[in-house]
Motif scaffolding. Structure first.
Motif, PDB file in Angstrom:
ATOM      1  N   ILE A  23       0.872  -1.178   0.000  1.00 45.19           N
ATOM      2  CA  ILE A  23       0.000   0.000   0.000  1.00 45.19           C
ATOM      3  C   ILE A  23       0.909   1.228   0.000  1.00 45.19           C
ATOM      4  CG2 ILE A  23      -1.988   1.109   1.071  1.00 45.19           C
ATOM      5  CD1 ILE A  23      -2.305  -1.357   2.876  1.00 45.19           C
ATOM      6  N   GLY A  24       0.802   2.072  -1.042  1.00 44.86           N
ATOM      7  CA  GLY A  24       1.592   3.305  -1.088  1.00 44.86           C
ATOM      8  C   GLY A  24       2.617   3.295  -2.208  1.00 44.86           C
ATOM      9  N   GLY A  25       2.542   4.309  -3.076  1.00 47.99           N
ATOM     10  CA  GLY A  25       3.460   4.395  -4.221  1.00 47.99           C
ATOM     11  C   GLY A  25       4.405   5.562  -4.116  1.00 47.99           C
ATOM     12  N   GLY A  26       4.998   5.747  -2.928  1.00 48.13           N
ATOM     13  CA  GLY A  26       6.091   6.718  -2.781  1.00 48.13           C
ATOM     14  C   GLY A  26       7.415   5.959  -2.863  1.00 48.13           C
ATOM     15  N   ALA A  27       8.500   6.623  -2.429  1.00 51.67           N
ATOM     16  CA  ALA A  27       9.831   6.010  -2.492  1.00 51.67           C
ATOM     17  C   ALA A  27       9.840   4.647  -1.802  1.00 51.67           C
ATOM     18  CB  ALA A  27      10.839   6.938  -1.812  1.00 51.67           C
ATOM     19  N   THR A  28       9.224   4.571  -0.619  1.00 52.12           N
ATOM     20  CA  THR A  28       9.301   3.341   0.180  1.00 52.12           C
ATOM     21  C   THR A  28       8.533   2.208  -0.486  1.00 52.12           C
ATOM     22  OG1 THR A  28       9.350   4.776   2.114  1.00 52.12           O
ATOM     23  CG2 THR A  28       8.992   2.438   2.517  1.00 52.12           C
ATOM     24  N   GLY A  43      10.156   1.231  -3.923  1.00 55.28           N
ATOM     25  CA  GLY A  43      11.392   0.481  -3.684  1.00 55.28           C
ATOM     26  C   GLY A  43      11.080  -0.934  -3.222  1.00 55.28           C
ATOM     27  N   THR A  44      10.052  -1.061  -2.396  1.00 57.05           N
ATOM     28  CA  THR A  44       9.667  -2.383  -1.890  1.00 57.05           C
ATOM     29  C   THR A  44       9.139  -3.252  -3.033  1.00 57.05           C
ATOM     30  OG1 THR A  44       9.163  -1.377   0.239  1.00 57.05           O
ATOM     31  CG2 THR A  44       8.206  -3.535  -0.162  1.00 57.05           C
ATOM     32  N   ALA A  45       8.394  -2.635  -3.950  1.00 55.69           N
ATOM     33  CA  ALA A  45       7.881  -3.394  -5.109  1.00 55.69           C
ATOM     34  C   ALA A  45       9.040  -3.883  -5.982  1.00 55.69           C
ATOM     35  CB  ALA A  45       6.929  -2.526  -5.922  1.00 55.69           C
ATOM     36  N   LEU A  73      12.773   9.535 -10.443  1.00 53.51           N
ATOM     37  CA  LEU A  73      13.274   8.260  -9.914  1.00 53.51           C
ATOM     38  C   LEU A  73      12.091   7.383  -9.489  1.00 53.51           C
ATOM     39  CD1 LEU A  73      15.508   6.307  -9.075  1.00 53.51           C
ATOM     40  CD2 LEU A  73      15.702   7.527  -6.908  1.00 53.51           C
ATOM     41  N   ALA A  74      11.076   7.999  -8.891  1.00 53.80           N
ATOM     42  CA  ALA A  74       9.891   7.221  -8.494  1.00 53.80           C
ATOM     43  C   ALA A  74       9.289   6.540  -9.723  1.00 53.80           C
ATOM     44  CB  ALA A  74       8.862   8.132  -7.818  1.00 53.80           C
ATOM     45  N   MET A  75       9.176   7.298 -10.810  1.00 58.40           N
ATOM     46  CA  MET A  75       8.594   6.725 -12.040  1.00 58.40           C
ATOM     47  C   MET A  75       9.455   5.567 -12.548  1.00 58.40           C
ATOM     48  SD  MET A  75       5.949   7.267 -13.690  1.00 58.40           S
ATOM     49  CE  MET A  75       5.631   5.648 -14.332  1.00 58.40           C
ATOM     50  N   HIS A  76      10.770   5.772 -12.512  1.00 63.63           N
ATOM     51  CA  HIS A  76      11.650   4.705 -13.017  1.00 63.63           C
ATOM     52  C   HIS A  76      11.684   3.497 -12.078  1.00 63.63           C
ATOM     53  CE1 HIS A  76      13.882   7.205 -16.286  1.00 63.63           C
ATOM     54  NE2 HIS A  76      12.604   7.026 -16.531  1.00 63.63           N
ATOM     55  N   LEU A  77      11.430   3.719 -10.784  1.00 66.02           N
ATOM     56  CA  LEU A  77      11.294   2.557  -9.888  1.00 66.02           C
ATOM     57  C   LEU A  77      10.009   1.802 -10.219  1.00 66.02           C
ATOM     58  CD1 LEU A  77      12.399   3.962  -6.387  1.00 66.02           C
ATOM     59  CD2 LEU A  77      13.648   2.372  -7.857  1.00 66.02           C
TER      60      LEU A  77
END
Ligand SMILES: Cc1cc2nc3c(=O)[nH]c(=O)nc-3n(C[C@H](O)[C@H](O)[C@H](O)COP(=O)(O)OP(=O)(O)OC[C@H]3O[C@@H](n4cnc5c(N)ncnc54)[C@H](O)[C@@H]3O)c2cc1C
Length: 518
Positions: free
Chosen positions: A17-22, A25-27, A163-167
């Motif tokens: 749950i959550g589409g920020g850095a954390t 990165g977890t995905a 960077l978020a988009m590329h993650l």
């Protein structure tokens, strides 16, 4: 992506749950270990704190001052890892610490030598002392009156939303299903154990149920809202703290060198950093009491925060910036983990992983710089607690989507890495797509087409705030460009004129928060 969700009725290994850095990165970590992974973001990727940072990949000179050696060591290590894996996004940035008092040179010089030493072979360059003349060569608009010299050091700089988009794209490349505009409304529980989530897709207004072996709460300042879905009596663990930045024209700090002011009136550090041909200056640390969804969604800079930044940086520049000079102002909320201390500036930037009695896993705190390490730790926890197959983490050596060596950071489209070729070929096929969105913005029409086709860009706000950074560079120009962007998107997405008008209206409402009042 919602089609992929609809096509799969089975149980997921990991639901984030959550589409920020954390969360992103977890995905990446989960999918690259081979787990069946889904990520749900209620708005857009990095809409929260992760698009509102100072844009530094750093150990944190400030945490060194506080004596938090472990955090600095870990962050410096991660800085080196990210520079290696996303060389198209992490730039080596030179910082000057100006010295106006006799003791500042030796004091900061020794501190920054320790910083160099801690980075070890992952260092980006040695710190050194500069004379007054050398300092003014690098930063000619620095106030020369009383200047004795400076210490120069190196850190990393990046574009956070990119960077978020590329993650997100890296996770998708590895087989994860990544969905924006999908809100978790509740937790599915069986005999007291969390076994999935209830979600609502706000674009097609449909509800879904997702079953997963492990549910991970990576919602930043929204963490307590999810924890209360699990246990309504749960006490808040997050103390949100607001940080504001202002954006000025490059004329205030020409050249490539940033300034670090090591001690502001409120005992913080202040950065003035060149970014996409503008200067970002910040930040502040203002405790925020409110925990409701609306105020966490769109934080707004306070007048006194803007005045504070203008006053502090004005002391160091030959020309004092005023409100009229501000091109944009943006506020972000730090998801600080509560401690005994009442002052948020002293709360921990370390990350915290908790596992509730229901089995819900929560990860919070930390920094953008340490997202990869946080992700590794939380997936290791999920493996242990949920008896998932013990597959090793591979992200320390995993290239981020579109990674490209030898990036020329002044070249147009550099921040797309290898994806820039696709945008260039759009222009080759249709020359009008090479036209600028606005005379005061560095973005071309093809970037909007690419964002809609390949980057899950759903709204004009997504396009002008996070796929491009138009609103941060010049909020008025972004407002003026919004009808054109709506038109380009509508054509691509098969939307009518009412959609366009509605999008422009919604964007203009949000954009008001980026304009300094007065
Ligand atoms: C002013 C400021 C400057 C900073 N500067 C730096 C810096 O220079 N370098 C650095 O390393 N770090 C920096 N940081 C820290 C860094 O930005 C944060 O640690 C990081 O972005 C936090 O990411 P996150 O994913 O935990 O939270 P967020 O980015 O807030 O992501 C959480 C996401 O969860 C989503 N969500 C919430 N509830 C739900 C739900 N019910 N369903 C689905 N989705 C949901 C939200 O919409 C949000 O997108 C800074 C922070 C601030 C505030």
């Amino acid at each position: 992506m919602i089609e992929q969700l609809e096509a799969y009725a089975g149980e997921w290994d990991i639901c984030i749950i959550g589409g920020g850095a954390t969360g992103l990165g977890t995905a990446v970590d989960a999918a690259s270990r081979g787990f069946k992974t889904i990520l749900l973001e209620q708005y857009d990727f990095a809409k929260g704190t992760s698009s509102r940072s100072t844009k530094l990949v750093h150990g944190g000179v400030r945490y060194l001052q506080q004596g938090n050696i472990k955090l600095v060591m870990e962050a410096l290590h991660e800085r080196g890892t990210l520079k290696k894996n996303a060389p198209h996004l992490v730039k080596n940035q030179k910082f000057i610490v100006p010295n106006y008092k006799w003791w500042e040179g030796p004091f900061y010089g020794i501190g920054l030598k320790v910083y160099d030493w801690m980075a070890g072979r992952l260092g980006l360059g040695s710190s050194q002392f500069l004379s007054k003349e050398e300092t003014l060569q690098l930063a000619p608009t620095l106030d020369a009156d009383g200047l004795r010299g400076s210490v120069v050091y190196h850190d990393g700089q990046f574009d956070d939303a990119r960077l978020a988009m590329h993650l997100a794209m890296t996770a998708a490349d590895k087989g994860a299903v990544i969905i924006n505009y999908c809100k978790v409304k509740g937790l599915i529980k069986e005999e007291g154990a969390v076994t999935g989530v209830y979600i609502r897709d706000s674009l097609n207004e449909k509800d879904y149920e997702i079953k997963a072996k492990a549910v991970i709460n990576a919602t930043g300042v929204f963490t307590d809202l999810i924890l209360k879905m699990d246990d309504p009596l749960q006490e808040n663990i997050i103390a949100p703290s607001q940080g504001v930045h202002i954006v000025l024209d490059k004329a205030f700090l020409p050249g490539d060198t940033a300034i670090m002011v090591p001690h502001t009136d409120d005992g913080r550090v202040l950065f003035a950093v060149p970014w996409h041909h503008k200067i970002i200056i910040g930040t502040t640390d203002t405790p925020i009491e409110s925990h409701d969804d609306a105020s966490l969604r769109e934080p707004v800079a306070l007048d006194e925060e803007i005045d504070f930044i203008l006053e502090q940086i004005g002391r160091y520049l030959t020309k004092d910036p005023t409100r009229k000079d501000i091109r944009s102002v943006f506020a972000g909320l730090r998801p600080l983990v509560k401690g005994d201390s009442k002052k948020t500036a002293e709360l921990s930037r370390d990350h915290l992983i908790t596992v509730s009695d229901s089995g819900l896993i929560t990860i919070t705190g930390g920094k953008w710089t340490t997202y990869r390490r946080m992700a590794e730790d939380v997936i290791n926890t999920a493996i242990r607690k949920k008896e998932l197959e013990n597959k090793p983490c591979i992200t320390a050596n995993l290239k981020i989507h579109a990674a490209k060596e030898d990036t020329g950071f002044n070249e147009p489209l550099y921040y797309y890495g290898t994806d820039a070729e696709h945008i260039q070929s759009l222009v080759q096929n249709n020359k009008t797509l090479g036209e600028l969105l606005h005379a005061n913005l560095p973005y071309i029409k093809a970037e909007i087409i690419w964002a809609v086709q390949c980057e899950m860009c759903m709204t004009v706000e997504d396009a002008l705030t996070r796929r491009t950074r138009a609103i941060l560079l010049d909020a008025n120009a972004a407002i003026e460009a919004s009808p054109l962007v709506a038109q380009l998107m509508a054509k691509e997405m098969n939307k009518d004129i009412h959609w366009q008008e509605d999008q422009v209206r919604q964007f203009r409402n949000i954009a008001q928060n980026y304009l300094p009042s007065g």
